[in-house]
Design an enzyme around this catalytic site. Structure first.
Site, PDB file in Angstrom:
ATOM      1  N   ASP A 166      14.789 -35.295 -34.379  1.00  0.00           N
ATOM      2  CA  ASP A 166      13.658 -34.381 -34.152  1.00  0.00           C
ATOM      3  C   ASP A 166      13.923 -33.118 -34.974  1.00  0.00           C
ATOM      4  OD1 ASP A 166      11.608 -32.879 -33.133  1.00  0.00           O
ATOM      5  OD2 ASP A 166      12.317 -32.882 -31.072  1.00  0.00           O
ATOM      6  N   SER A 167      13.847 -33.286 -36.277  1.00  0.00           N
ATOM      7  CA  SER A 167      14.340 -32.241 -37.183  1.00  0.00           C
ATOM      8  C   SER A 167      13.206 -31.442 -37.807  1.00  0.00           C
ATOM      9  CB  SER A 167      15.132 -32.892 -38.313  1.00  0.00           C
ATOM     10  OG  SER A 167      14.249 -33.611 -39.134  1.00  0.00           O
ATOM     11  N   ASP A 185      11.585 -29.985 -41.473  1.00  0.00           N
ATOM     12  CA  ASP A 185      11.292 -30.697 -42.719  1.00  0.00           C
ATOM     13  C   ASP A 185      12.566 -30.807 -43.577  1.00  0.00           C
ATOM     14  OD1 ASP A 185       8.702 -30.628 -41.798  1.00  0.00           O
ATOM     15  OD2 ASP A 185       8.165 -28.854 -42.966  1.00  0.00           O
ATOM     16  N   HIS A 228       6.178 -35.278 -28.747  1.00  0.00           N
ATOM     17  CA  HIS A 228       7.383 -35.509 -27.950  1.00  0.00           C
ATOM     18  C   HIS A 228       7.317 -36.833 -27.184  1.00  0.00           C
ATOM     19  CE1 HIS A 228       7.996 -30.950 -28.294  1.00  0.00           C
ATOM     20  NE2 HIS A 228       8.866 -31.555 -29.057  1.00  0.00           N
TER      21      HIS A 228
HETATM   22  N1  SAM Z   1       9.029 -31.397 -34.213  1.00  0.00           N
HETATM   23  C1  SAM Z   1       9.356 -30.409 -35.079  1.00  0.00           C
HETATM   24  C2  SAM Z   1       8.721 -30.546 -36.426  1.00  0.00           C
HETATM   25  O1  SAM Z   1       8.621 -31.653 -36.963  1.00  0.00           O
HETATM   26  O2  SAM Z   1       8.282 -29.530 -36.931  1.00  0.00           O
HETATM   27  C3  SAM Z   1      10.811 -30.172 -35.071  1.00  0.00           C
HETATM   28  C4  SAM Z   1      11.162 -29.378 -33.877  1.00  0.00           C
HETATM   29  S1  SAM Z   1      12.811 -28.877 -33.630  1.00  0.00           S
HETATM   30  C5  SAM Z   1      12.569 -27.183 -33.262  1.00  0.00           C
HETATM   31  C6  SAM Z   1      13.609 -28.897 -35.207  1.00  0.00           C
HETATM   32  C7  SAM Z   1      15.039 -28.392 -35.103  1.00  0.00           C
HETATM   33  O3  SAM Z   1      15.863 -29.081 -36.025  1.00  0.00           O
HETATM   34  C8  SAM Z   1      15.233 -26.912 -35.398  1.00  0.00           C
HETATM   35  O4  SAM Z   1      15.479 -26.217 -34.216  1.00  0.00           O
HETATM   36  C9  SAM Z   1      16.433 -26.869 -36.374  1.00  0.00           C
HETATM   37  O5  SAM Z   1      17.346 -25.843 -36.055  1.00  0.00           O
HETATM   38  C10 SAM Z   1      16.999 -28.263 -36.171  1.00  0.00           C
HETATM   39  N2  SAM Z   1      17.818 -28.763 -37.288  1.00  0.00           N
HETATM   40  C11 SAM Z   1      17.491 -28.837 -38.599  1.00  0.00           C
HETATM   41  N3  SAM Z   1      18.524 -29.334 -39.323  1.00  0.00           N
HETATM   42  C12 SAM Z   1      19.533 -29.596 -38.438  1.00  0.00           C
HETATM   43  C13 SAM Z   1      20.849 -30.127 -38.559  1.00  0.00           C
HETATM   44  N4  SAM Z   1      21.363 -30.478 -39.742  1.00  0.00           N
HETATM   45  N5  SAM Z   1      21.595 -30.260 -37.426  1.00  0.00           N
HETATM   46  C14 SAM Z   1      21.091 -29.909 -36.223  1.00  0.00           C
HETATM   47  N6  SAM Z   1      19.857 -29.395 -36.049  1.00  0.00           N
HETATM   48  C15 SAM Z   1      19.082 -29.241 -37.139  1.00  0.00           C
END
Ligand code: SAM
Length: 283
Positions: free
Chosen positions: A160-161, A163, A67
């Site tokens: 911060d998505s 995979d 982070h």
């Molecule tokens: N740092 C982490 C990792 O690399 O494993 C990611 C943490 S964060 C919890 C990832 C978030 O991305 C999830 O909560 C998921 O719901 C969100 N996410 C994935 N695709 C998304 C999208 N198209 N729009 C918004 N959020 C998305």
């Protein structure tokens, strides 16, 4: 006969041929949300851990390294970061770091899955601690749709998505990067978590190439992230102008991983990574 006890472990299948196993104290949450499988466990080695669809997202012990890199690299190299978008990041860790910067006026957190946000509020109070900050606006929706409506608005976008699978796959494509480009003001910059060059070299290269179709300046930096596959993690930056490898100011608070020196060093790439990107950047 000796009395025996059973062990509980959680296993992340990091690749088809590599696993990370953590011994559990307790299972705290185990459910299917409308979007993904959400598991929160308490472990002996890393404290509480959140997994989505079987992939570790955060652990209490090492979340700060990730982070701090996600937030401070751009917040310290953009000339005046006032408006920020965090895509994904529902745990709140990146937002917690972004709000430490005095130039910040507003940060949007756009995560598709509200249940991730709720679970973080419940089980990870030290990570979700700034989600109720008055500068934070939470939008539980698909960021791919959100970004299309924004024009010339953000200074910094942080992806911060999860995979690149299912609804997150589009976040690694040039169409999305083009929408981010359009949503950025002059001098705008984006950073995305882009996986490990050991475990997922094609994703690292793919994100870099896709971003290079859109942004005039694209650079990769990297850092330690012990519980992500192989522990070596990359972050790819696209910039409309400022050089992301040059911090313009120190981080305004005490940090445990990020520093000005770490910032500069993180853009120095080992030769095998430079070769993967097929360029001479980062010597
Ligand atoms: N740092 C982490 C990792 O690399 O494993 C990611 C943490 S964060 C919890 C990832 C978030 O991305 C999830 O909560 C998921 O719901 C969100 N996410 C994935 N695709 C998304 C999208 N198209 N729009 C918004 N959020 C998305």
């Amino acid at each position: 006969m000796e009395k025996r006890t059973a062990d509980l472990w959680v296993t992340e299948y990091q690749t088809g041929n590599m696993r990370l196993g953590l011994r559990l104290k307790e299972i705290l949450c185990n459910k299917q949300t409308p979007y993904q499988h959400l598991l929160v466990v308490d472990t002996f080695e890393y404290g509480k851990v959140m997994l989505l669809d079987g992939a570790i997202q955060i652990t209490e012990k090492d979340e700060f390294t990730y982070h701090e890199m996600m937030a401070h690299v751009l917040m310290c190299s953009h000339p005046n970061p006032q408006r920020v978008l965090v895509v994904g990041g529902g745990d709140g860790g990146t937002v917690r770091e972004v709000v430490k910067h005095p130039s910040l006026e507003k940060v949007f957190l756009v995560d598709i899955d509200e249940e991730v946000i709720n679970a973080s509020r419940k089980y990870f109070p030290s990570v979700s601690s700034e989600l109720d900050n008055e500068k934070v606006e939470i939008k539980p929706m698909d960021a791919i749709k959100f970004i299309k409506k924004m024009r010339d608005y953000f200074d910094v976008v942080i992806v911060d998505s999860t995979d690149p699978v299912d609804f997150a796959a589009g976040l690694f494509k040039s169409d999305f990067y083009m929408d981010v480009f359009n949503a950025l003001r002059d001098n705008g910059m984006m950073i995305a978590q882009t996986e490990s060059p050991f475990a997922e070299a094609d994703i690292v290269k793919g994100a870099y190439d896709e971003m290079s179709k859109v942004f005039p300046i694209v650079k990769l930096c990297w850092g330690a992230m012990p519980t992500y596959p192989t522990g070596m993690w990359t972050y790819t930056v696209g910039s409309k102008g400022p050089d992301p490898s040059k911090p313009l100011r120190d981080v305004p608070v005490e940090t445990r991983y990020y520093s000005r020196s770490i910032h500069e060093a993180s853009f120095v790439l080992p030769r095998f990574v430079r070769e993967l990107l097929s360029e001479e950047e980062g010597k």
